[in-house]
Write an enzyme that holds these catalytic residues in place. Sequence first.
Site, PDB file in Angstrom:
ATOM      1  N   SER A  94     -10.569  -0.392   3.362  1.00 16.71           N
ATOM      2  CA  SER A  94      -9.799  -0.519   4.615  1.00 16.71           C
ATOM      3  C   SER A  94      -9.318   0.867   5.030  1.00 16.71           C
ATOM      4  O   SER A  94      -8.652   1.547   4.248  1.00 16.71           O
ATOM      5  CB  SER A  94      -8.566  -1.401   4.418  1.00 16.71           C
ATOM      6  OG  SER A  94      -8.932  -2.686   3.979  1.00 16.71           O
ATOM      7  N   ARG A 124       0.843  -1.211   0.000  1.00 14.04           N
ATOM      8  CA  ARG A 124       0.000   0.000   0.000  1.00 14.04           C
ATOM      9  C   ARG A 124       0.875   1.256   0.000  1.00 14.04           C
ATOM     10  O   ARG A 124       0.583   2.237   0.687  1.00 14.04           O
ATOM     11  CB  ARG A 124      -0.946   0.032   1.217  1.00 14.04           C
ATOM     12  CG  ARG A 124      -1.944  -1.102   1.292  1.00 14.04           C
ATOM     13  CD  ARG A 124      -2.962  -1.044   0.168  1.00 14.04           C
ATOM     14  NE  ARG A 124      -4.050  -1.963   0.380  1.00 14.04           N
ATOM     15  CZ  ARG A 124      -4.048  -3.233  -0.034  1.00 14.04           C
ATOM     16  NH1 ARG A 124      -3.024  -3.725  -0.686  1.00 14.04           N
ATOM     17  NH2 ARG A 124      -5.102  -4.000   0.188  1.00 14.04           N
ATOM     18  N   GLU A 164      -4.559   3.919   5.873  1.00 14.52           N
ATOM     19  CA  GLU A 164      -4.380   3.659   4.439  1.00 14.52           C
ATOM     20  C   GLU A 164      -5.037   4.782   3.631  1.00 14.52           C
ATOM     21  O   GLU A 164      -4.513   5.243   2.628  1.00 14.52           O
ATOM     22  CB  GLU A 164      -5.024   2.320   4.048  1.00 14.52           C
ATOM     23  CG  GLU A 164      -4.883   2.057   2.558  1.00 14.52           C
ATOM     24  CD  GLU A 164      -5.789   0.962   2.032  1.00 14.52           C
ATOM     25  OE1 GLU A 164      -5.638  -0.193   2.444  1.00 14.52           O
ATOM     26  OE2 GLU A 164      -6.641   1.287   1.173  1.00 14.52           O
TER      27      GLU A 164
HETATM   28  P1  FAD Z   1      -8.695   8.567  -5.296  1.00 10.05           P
HETATM   29  O1  FAD Z   1      -9.391   8.240  -4.020  1.00 10.05           O
HETATM   30  O2  FAD Z   1      -9.339   9.545  -6.193  1.00 10.05           O
HETATM   31  O3  FAD Z   1      -7.212   9.029  -4.961  1.00 10.05           O
HETATM   32  C1  FAD Z   1      -6.404   8.302  -4.068  1.00 10.05           C
HETATM   33  C2  FAD Z   1      -5.015   8.950  -3.979  1.00 10.05           C
HETATM   34  O4  FAD Z   1      -4.353   8.835  -5.230  1.00 10.05           O
HETATM   35  C3  FAD Z   1      -5.082  10.446  -3.697  1.00 10.05           C
HETATM   36  O5  FAD Z   1      -3.953  10.809  -2.934  1.00 10.05           O
HETATM   37  C4  FAD Z   1      -5.014  11.074  -5.075  1.00 10.05           C
HETATM   38  O6  FAD Z   1      -4.504  12.393  -5.091  1.00 10.05           O
HETATM   39  C5  FAD Z   1      -4.074  10.118  -5.777  1.00 10.05           C
HETATM   40  N1  FAD Z   1      -4.350  10.015  -7.214  1.00 10.05           N
HETATM   41  C6  FAD Z   1      -5.474   9.574  -7.804  1.00 10.05           C
HETATM   42  N2  FAD Z   1      -5.341   9.583  -9.143  1.00 10.05           N
HETATM   43  C7  FAD Z   1      -4.108  10.061  -9.399  1.00 10.05           C
HETATM   44  C8  FAD Z   1      -3.384  10.338 -10.595  1.00 10.05           C
HETATM   45  N3  FAD Z   1      -3.898  10.125 -11.808  1.00 10.05           N
HETATM   46  N4  FAD Z   1      -2.140  10.859 -10.476  1.00 10.05           N
HETATM   47  C9  FAD Z   1      -1.576  11.092  -9.261  1.00 10.05           C
HETATM   48  N5  FAD Z   1      -2.213  10.847  -8.104  1.00 10.05           N
HETATM   49  C10 FAD Z   1      -3.463  10.346  -8.172  1.00 10.05           C
HETATM   50  N6  FAD Z   1      -7.614  -0.705  -2.305  1.00 10.05           N
HETATM   51  C11 FAD Z   1      -6.827  -1.805  -2.445  1.00 10.05           C
HETATM   52  O7  FAD Z   1      -5.599  -1.667  -2.648  1.00 10.05           O
HETATM   53  N7  FAD Z   1      -7.332  -3.060  -2.360  1.00 10.05           N
HETATM   54  C12 FAD Z   1      -8.653  -3.298  -2.150  1.00 10.05           C
HETATM   55  O8  FAD Z   1      -9.066  -4.442  -2.080  1.00 10.05           O
HETATM   56  C13 FAD Z   1      -9.514  -2.172  -2.006  1.00 10.05           C
HETATM   57  N8  FAD Z   1     -10.828  -2.339  -1.761  1.00 10.05           N
HETATM   58  C14 FAD Z   1     -11.636  -1.246  -1.602  1.00 10.05           C
HETATM   59  C15 FAD Z   1     -13.001  -1.452  -1.357  1.00 10.05           C
HETATM   60  C16 FAD Z   1     -13.849  -0.372  -1.193  1.00 10.05           C
HETATM   61  C17 FAD Z   1     -15.321  -0.630  -0.927  1.00 10.05           C
HETATM   62  C18 FAD Z   1     -13.339   0.952  -1.299  1.00 10.05           C
HETATM   63  C19 FAD Z   1     -14.261   2.135  -1.155  1.00 10.05           C
HETATM   64  C20 FAD Z   1     -11.993   1.157  -1.524  1.00 10.05           C
HETATM   65  C21 FAD Z   1     -11.122   0.061  -1.668  1.00 10.05           C
HETATM   66  N9  FAD Z   1      -9.749   0.232  -1.917  1.00 10.05           N
HETATM   67  C22 FAD Z   1      -8.943  -0.871  -2.079  1.00 10.05           C
HETATM   68  C23 FAD Z   1      -9.158   1.574  -1.958  1.00 10.05           C
HETATM   69  C24 FAD Z   1      -9.296   2.252  -3.347  1.00 10.05           C
HETATM   70  O9  FAD Z   1     -10.251   1.615  -4.136  1.00 10.05           O
HETATM   71  C25 FAD Z   1      -7.959   2.250  -4.091  1.00 10.05           C
HETATM   72  O10 FAD Z   1      -6.988   2.913  -3.348  1.00 10.05           O
HETATM   73  C26 FAD Z   1      -8.080   2.919  -5.467  1.00 10.05           C
HETATM   74  O11 FAD Z   1      -6.908   2.730  -6.213  1.00 10.05           O
HETATM   75  C27 FAD Z   1      -8.368   4.414  -5.340  1.00 10.05           C
HETATM   76  O12 FAD Z   1      -8.686   4.875  -6.643  1.00 10.05           O
HETATM   77  P2  FAD Z   1      -9.386   6.286  -6.853  1.00 10.05           P
HETATM   78  O13 FAD Z   1      -9.342   6.576  -8.305  1.00 10.05           O
HETATM   79  O14 FAD Z   1     -10.712   6.277  -6.204  1.00 10.05           O
HETATM   80  O15 FAD Z   1      -8.376   7.233  -6.079  1.00 10.05           O
HETATM   81  N1  EPU Z   2     -11.185  -9.954  10.684  1.00  9.28           N
HETATM   82  C1  EPU Z   2     -11.858 -10.001  11.880  1.00  9.28           C
HETATM   83  N2  EPU Z   2     -12.840  -9.074  12.087  1.00  9.28           N
HETATM   84  C2  EPU Z   2     -13.164  -8.132  11.177  1.00  9.28           C
HETATM   85  C3  EPU Z   2     -12.470  -8.089   9.958  1.00  9.28           C
HETATM   86  C4  EPU Z   2     -11.469  -9.022   9.730  1.00  9.28           C
HETATM   87  O1  EPU Z   2     -11.565 -10.825  12.736  1.00  9.28           O
HETATM   88  O2  EPU Z   2     -14.072  -7.341  11.449  1.00  9.28           O
HETATM   89  C5  EPU Z   2     -10.177 -10.976  10.407  1.00  9.28           C
HETATM   90  C6  EPU Z   2     -10.707 -11.973   9.379  1.00  9.28           C
HETATM   91  O3  EPU Z   2     -11.447 -12.983   9.983  1.00  9.28           O
HETATM   92  C7  EPU Z   2      -9.458 -12.503   8.753  1.00  9.28           C
HETATM   93  C8  EPU Z   2      -8.530 -11.300   8.799  1.00  9.28           C
HETATM   94  O4  EPU Z   2      -9.047 -10.401   9.770  1.00  9.28           O
HETATM   95  O5  EPU Z   2      -8.896 -13.520   9.538  1.00  9.28           O
HETATM   96  C9  EPU Z   2      -8.359 -10.615   7.448  1.00  9.28           C
HETATM   97  O6  EPU Z   2      -9.619 -10.154   6.963  1.00  9.28           O
HETATM   98  P1  EPU Z   2      -9.934 -10.008   5.398  1.00  9.28           P
HETATM   99  O7  EPU Z   2      -9.613 -11.285   4.707  1.00  9.28           O
HETATM  100  O8  EPU Z   2     -11.300  -9.451   5.277  1.00  9.28           O
HETATM  101  O9  EPU Z   2      -8.866  -8.993   4.850  1.00  9.28           O
HETATM  102  P2  EPU Z   2      -8.298  -7.627   5.436  1.00  9.28           P
HETATM  103  O10 EPU Z   2      -6.938  -7.886   5.990  1.00  9.28           O
HETATM  104  O11 EPU Z   2      -9.283  -6.971   6.323  1.00  9.28           O
HETATM  105  C10 EPU Z   2      -7.061  -6.953   3.239  1.00  9.28           C
HETATM  106  C11 EPU Z   2      -6.897  -5.687   2.469  1.00  9.28           C
HETATM  107  C12 EPU Z   2      -8.112  -5.463   1.574  1.00  9.28           C
HETATM  108  C13 EPU Z   2      -8.181  -6.611   0.572  1.00  9.28           C
HETATM  109  C14 EPU Z   2      -8.309  -7.934   1.361  1.00  9.28           C
HETATM  110  C15 EPU Z   2      -8.221  -9.135   0.449  1.00  9.28           C
HETATM  111  C16 EPU Z   2      -5.476  -4.171   3.723  1.00  9.28           C
HETATM  112  C17 EPU Z   2      -5.412  -2.976   4.594  1.00  9.28           C
HETATM  113  N3  EPU Z   2      -6.707  -4.564   3.372  1.00  9.28           N
HETATM  114  O12 EPU Z   2      -8.179  -6.769   4.080  1.00  9.28           O
HETATM  115  O13 EPU Z   2      -7.925  -4.249   0.849  1.00  9.28           O
HETATM  116  O14 EPU Z   2      -9.271  -6.466  -0.289  1.00  9.28           O
HETATM  117  O15 EPU Z   2      -7.230  -8.047   2.325  1.00  9.28           O
HETATM  118  O16 EPU Z   2      -6.923  -9.283  -0.043  1.00  9.28           O
HETATM  119  O17 EPU Z   2      -4.444  -4.724   3.361  1.00  9.28           O
HETATM  120  C18 EPU Z   2      -8.309  -1.899   0.937  1.00  9.28           C
HETATM  121  O18 EPU Z   2      -7.080  -1.773   0.846  1.00  9.28           O
HETATM  122  O19 EPU Z   2      -9.086  -0.917   0.973  1.00  9.28           O
HETATM  123  C19 EPU Z   2      -8.875  -3.240   0.990  1.00  9.28           C
HETATM  124  C20 EPU Z   2     -10.185  -3.476   1.105  1.00  9.28           C
END
Ligand code: FAD
Ligand code: EPU
Length: 335
Positions: A235, A161, A331
């Site tokens: 997250s 991240r 994050e």
């Molecule tokens: P924004 O929120 O618009 O921007 C994020 C940051 O990047 C800001 O600092 C912004 O200035 C910068 N930025 C954006 N675009 C550019 C650009 N073109 N040039 C330079 N800087 C830029 N993330 C994960 O890694 N794994 C996940 O599984 C995951 N699951 C998610 C689930 C949910 C429900 C939500 C709401 C978010 C999740 N995220 C996850 C976080 C998010 O989706 C990612 O970080 C995504 O890449 C953000 O994209 P965005 O276009 O919305 O960025």
């Molecule tokens: N857990 C709990 N309670 C909770 C949530 C999670 O006990 O309320 C435990 C789960 O049971 C499991 C562990 O925590 O044992 C991990 O949970 P999960 O598999 O849901 O993944 P996570 O660690 O919470 C990370 C990433 C996610 C990504 C998933 C799948 C980070 C910060 N988050 O979540 O990314 O989608 O793994 O790879 O690394 C994001 O970055 O926004 C994001 C959603």
Amino acid sequence: MEIIQNKSLKSLNTFGIDVSAKQYLELKDPSQLSAIPVNTYESYLVLGGGSNILFQDDYQGLVIHNKIKGISVEEHTDAHVIVKVGAGENWHDFVCWAIENNYGGIENLALIPGCVGASPVQNIGAYGVELKDVFHKLEGYNFESGSYFEKDNAGCAFGYRDSVFKNELKGKCCILNVYFKLSTQHEINTSYGAINAVLEEKGISSPGIKDIADAVIQIRSSKLPDPAKLGNGGSFFKNPIIPRSQLKNLQQEFPDIVFYDLDSESVKVPAGWLIDKAGWKGKKIGEAQCHEKQALVLVNLGSATGKEIYALSESICQSIYDIYGIQLEREVNVL
Ligand code: FAD
Ligand code: EPU
């Protein structure tokens, strides 16, 4: 070039925070950037899908909303393709496009919200894959020098991240196009436990890339709130990395603590487990809530302010430090 004054950002951030930008520009073509005089604005914020940003206040500088489109195959070898993607393309749409064209490598990253241009910023990751695994290079623009640049994988300094765009280049550049190296002969990755369970349940024994994406979509939809229905930024915190010695001490008090091996020195602990175990799940400050199903996600129940969500995150950080001696790192990009 049309700069809009006092533009509402409420529908442009997935927390649904009601703030505005002092100046706002829709970027459809990279050449618009060189028309902005260097050092004109108080600060610059490039916005994609707004799914990883928490606004605490109105933004006092120029918001550049990246809408640069386009997907094209630049190179084709026996095993790979190099694909150029405009930063304003929707990430999940790009994943679907890759699957339809039978290009592999990003199927485990299905359904991550946001735009392609933000994907290198925090090196998006999920279900055993990170962006760096398929990243080839990117093109960007530096606001300070007023010049265009390219960066390869090493130049982006990707980490968990993390990247150069969250550090030295934070707030200083705009990513314009990202190039991906995708496979035409796939290596299927089912290393993340729940994927295998879903495939088994569906009776799929030799999955293709679409099967993987479908499984990931099913798992994600079962635990992560849909921002269209409940404001959130995914997250809120990173999963902390701690020394094995600290884990050993914690195991004495919390024998069921969940952890993942990283190397001989350190382990990753799911912050969701720490927060859940500390009793935060479902707790609220005003309209800001620690999500009832996934404690790592903070949600806006309707009219929360960015400050309320931040205050909740502060209380959680303090409590996790007091209980486990672990300092959580956010994050989500807090402004
Ligand atoms: P924004 O929120 O618009 O921007 C994020 C940051 O990047 C800001 O600092 C912004 O200035 C910068 N930025 C954006 N675009 C550019 C650009 N073109 N040039 C330079 N800087 C830029 N993330 C994960 O890694 N794994 C996940 O599984 C995951 N699951 C998610 C689930 C949910 C429900 C939500 C709401 C978010 C999740 N995220 C996850 C976080 C998010 O989706 C990612 O970080 C995504 O890449 C953000 O994209 P965005 O276009 O919305 O960025
Ligand atoms: N857990 C709990 N309670 C909770 C949530 C999670 O006990 O309320 C435990 C789960 O049971 C499991 C562990 O925590 O044992 C991990 O949970 P999960 O598999 O849901 O993944 P996570 O660690 O919470 C990370 C990433 C996610 C990504 C998933 C799948 C980070 C910060 N988050 O979540 O990314 O989608 O793994 O790879 O690394 C994001 O970055 O926004 C994001 C959603």
